[in-house]
Design a protein around this motif. Structure first.
Motif, PDB file in Angstrom:
ATOM      1  N   LYS A 135       0.874  -1.249   0.095  1.00 60.10           N
ATOM      2  CA  LYS A 135      -0.162  -0.081   0.163  1.00 60.10           C
ATOM      3  C   LYS A 135       0.780   1.106  -0.085  1.00 60.10           C
ATOM      4  CE  LYS A 135      -3.913  -2.055   2.174  1.00 60.10           C
ATOM      5  NZ  LYS A 135      -5.115  -1.954   3.443  1.00 60.10           N
ATOM      6  N   LEU A 136       2.032   1.333   0.588  1.00 55.09           N
ATOM      7  CA  LEU A 136       2.784   2.435   0.603  1.00 55.09           C
ATOM      8  C   LEU A 136       3.519   2.693  -0.783  1.00 55.09           C
ATOM      9  CD1 LEU A 136       4.311   2.406   4.394  1.00 55.09           C
ATOM     10  CD2 LEU A 136       2.302   3.653   3.545  1.00 55.09           C
ATOM     11  N   LYS A 137       3.772   3.951  -1.080  1.00 60.51           N
ATOM     12  CA  LYS A 137       4.280   4.135  -2.220  1.00 60.51           C
ATOM     13  C   LYS A 137       5.805   4.673  -1.995  1.00 60.51           C
ATOM     14  CE  LYS A 137       0.733   2.799  -4.493  1.00 60.51           C
ATOM     15  NZ  LYS A 137       0.713   1.660  -5.375  1.00 60.51           N
ATOM     16  N   ARG A 138       6.629   4.698  -2.846  1.00 58.48           N
ATOM     17  CA  ARG A 138       7.960   5.249  -2.817  1.00 58.48           C
ATOM     18  C   ARG A 138       7.609   6.853  -3.177  1.00 58.48           C
ATOM     19  NH1 ARG A 138      11.860   2.373  -7.124  1.00 58.48           N
ATOM     20  NH2 ARG A 138      12.784   4.126  -6.703  1.00 58.48           N
ATOM     21  N   GLY A 139       8.674   7.628  -2.968  1.00 59.54           N
ATOM     22  CA  GLY A 139       8.517   9.258  -2.965  1.00 59.54           C
ATOM     23  C   GLY A 139       7.966   9.658  -4.311  1.00 59.54           C
ATOM     24  N   SER A 140       8.170   8.957  -5.351  1.00 63.41           N
ATOM     25  CA  SER A 140       7.673   9.219  -6.484  1.00 63.41           C
ATOM     26  C   SER A 140       6.337   8.745  -6.934  1.00 63.41           C
ATOM     27  CB  SER A 140       8.809   8.890  -7.692  1.00 63.41           C
ATOM     28  OG  SER A 140       9.044   7.289  -7.553  1.00 63.41           O
ATOM     29  N   GLY A 141       5.617   8.307  -6.007  1.00 61.74           N
ATOM     30  CA  GLY A 141       4.475   7.754  -6.127  1.00 61.74           C
ATOM     31  C   GLY A 141       4.399   6.125  -6.678  1.00 61.74           C
ATOM     32  N   GLU A 142       5.547   5.790  -7.119  1.00 59.93           N
ATOM     33  CA  GLU A 142       5.665   4.569  -7.765  1.00 59.93           C
ATOM     34  C   GLU A 142       5.684   3.371  -6.856  1.00 59.93           C
ATOM     35  OE1 GLU A 142       9.314   4.386  -9.914  1.00 59.93           O
ATOM     36  OE2 GLU A 142       8.419   5.984 -11.240  1.00 59.93           O
ATOM     37  N   PRO A 143       5.127   2.129  -6.869  1.00 60.59           N
ATOM     38  CA  PRO A 143       5.078   1.198  -5.876  1.00 60.59           C
ATOM     39  C   PRO A 143       6.591   0.589  -5.892  1.00 60.59           C
ATOM     40  CG  PRO A 143       4.134   0.277  -8.077  1.00 60.59           C
ATOM     41  CD  PRO A 143       4.585   1.869  -8.232  1.00 60.59           C
TER      42      PRO A 143
END
Length: 455
Positions: A135-143
């Motif tokens: 559910k959490l994403k990386r800073g760029s919004g990517e999984p």
């Protein structure tokens, strides 16, 4: 012969002096480059924690900066734990025993618990659930992506996921077992977990983490919250209705299946922190929700809420920026010393070549030609020395790159750089020209008759 050719010939004739001058410049520039790149890496290491898919951390009362350092960067020690009941206040009805939304559920998009306290060969072990990477994403919004394997499942009690830096430094692969130790590397050895997946590099602190299923984490010795004798001696019939529902839920779920160990009762659970992605109110960004939620939590007695980006910005202002200014001062002094080295070298050479200058003038060279030749020498020495130092500095960074990657979670290699480097060699050339003006003017004013008569 052109003036540039004459300048090159003069440098070759004084190869020892010219070589030592260029070497001093190269070493100075290498120090400057290594300092600038290292300072940029330090800043990048801290800034990388500002975009990890959540915008709030909830933990025990204490220092919010310590909470961020421990939960985001996996350094420092946990302040204390917060209760499992408080964690459930962030969950929706379908994830709670009583079937009702938690107090903070409306303001929460994702709530991921983490439990800390164990190590595996100096790497922090983080107990969590599958939602961390689902559910959490990386800073760029990517999984989150996996270089091999996959995320562990919630019903896989002893599954784990390791970061890219951990896999690289320890040589672990999917399917390998690993046994964390309690509290420190020399602590009691826990039951082994198995690597289910290896994360692709993120250049964040995640690369240095060892993530295990929270259910298996709770079952390790010393991880269960002590309960009073009264509660342990109470028969099932005399227990509160909520505890009976909990037992029934665990028994009917995959977590309570007989093929798995019995999960730890909820009443014996605590979490170190909660990573929150706040919900967005209609037409408003999640940041506004987080401000109100943070105020509400901090006014209570059970926990505190910290905004990672705000704490990281404060950390940069307090520690990293003063360090950058200090490094900038040091590098400026190094460049100035290098320019003084050129001045000393050129003054010495101009005294040695006074007769040569007089001969050039007698053969028809203008004063401006003599001045330009001396300046060309300074430019060539500064240019060659600066470029050699730039390459040497990046070579040093590339040599220590693996160590930086392992300890800071940030990639550092031959091409790592800082924007200030673009001005370094041109600035050095300008300083060299300024330093060479004195000997250039001295050569310009050379008395031709005096030196020819003395010869």
């Amino acid at each position: 012969m052109t003036l540039l050719g004459i300048a090159l010939r003069n440098i070759r004739q004084r190869y020892l002096t010219s070589g030592l001058t260029a070497l001093s410049l190269a070493l100075g520039v290498a120090l400057v480059v290594a300092t600038l790149v290292t300072g940029g890496i330090v800043k990048q290491a801290f800034e990388s924690g500002s975009g990890l898919g959540y915008n709030m951390i909830v933990g025990a009362k204490g220092s919010p900066l310590q909470l961020v350092l421990n939960s985001v960067y996996f350094i420092s020690k946990p302040i204390e734990n917060i209760s499992w009941d408080f964690y459930q206040e962030f969950l929706p009805a379908n994830e709670r025993l009583d079937g009702a939304d938690g107090i903070f559920a409306a303001s929460t998009a994702t709530a991921v618990p983490i439990c800390m306290g164990d190590y595996f060969r100096s790497h922090r072990v983080i107990g969590t659930n599958a939602a961390f990477f689902d559910k959490l994403k990386r800073g760029s919004g990517e999984p989150y992506l996996f270089s091999s394997g996959e995320n562990f499942r919630n019903d896989d009690f002893f599954g784990g996921v390791i970061g890219a830096a951990v896999a690289q430094s320890l040589g672990l692969q999917v399917g390998d077992p690993f046994a964390p130790t309690h509290g420190a590397d020399d602590g009691a050895v826990h039951d082994p977990f198995m690597v289910r997946g290896i994360l692709a590099r993120t250049d964040t602190p995640i690369d240095r983490g060892v993530f295990v299923n929270m259910e298996g984490f709770y079952l390790q010795e010393g991880h269960a919250k002590p309960v009073s004798e009264e509660s342990t001696d109470t028969s099932v019939e005399e227990r509160p209705q909520s505890v009976k529902k909990e037992a029934a839920l665990l028994e009917s779920s995959t977590l309570g299946a007989r093929s798995h160990p019995e999960p730890l009762p909820f009443e014996q659970r605590e979490v170190t922190a909660i990573l929150l992605e706040t919900a967005s109110l209609p037409g408003l960004p999640p940041e506004l929700t987080s401000m109100g939620l943070r105020t509400t939590i901090n006014e209570g007695r059970e926990a505190q809420a910290a905004l990672p980006i705000a704490e990281i910005r404060q950390l940069l202002d307090l520690f990293v920026k003063p360090l950058e200014l200090l490094l900038l001062l040091v590098t400026t002094l190094v460049v100035i010393v290098s320019a003084i080295g050129i001045l000393v070298s050129m003054v010495g050479s101009s005294l040695e070549r006074s007769r040569d200058v007089a001969v050039m003038r007698a053969l028809g060279a203008r004063r401006s030609h003599v001045l330009t030749t001396v300046l060309f020498e300074a430019i060539l020495l500064a240019g060659f020395g600066g470029l050699a130092g730039w390459l040497l500095g990046h070579g040093i960074v590339a040599a220590i790159g693996p160590w930086i990657t392992t300890n800071a979670g940030v990639s550092a290699g031959l091409l790592s750089g800082a924007w200030a480097e673009a001005f370094l060699v041109p600035f050095l050339v300008v300083l060299a020209v300024a330093a060479a003006l004195i000997p250039a003017v001295a050569a310009y004013r050379t008395d031709v008759a005096k030196w020819l008569q003395s010869g």
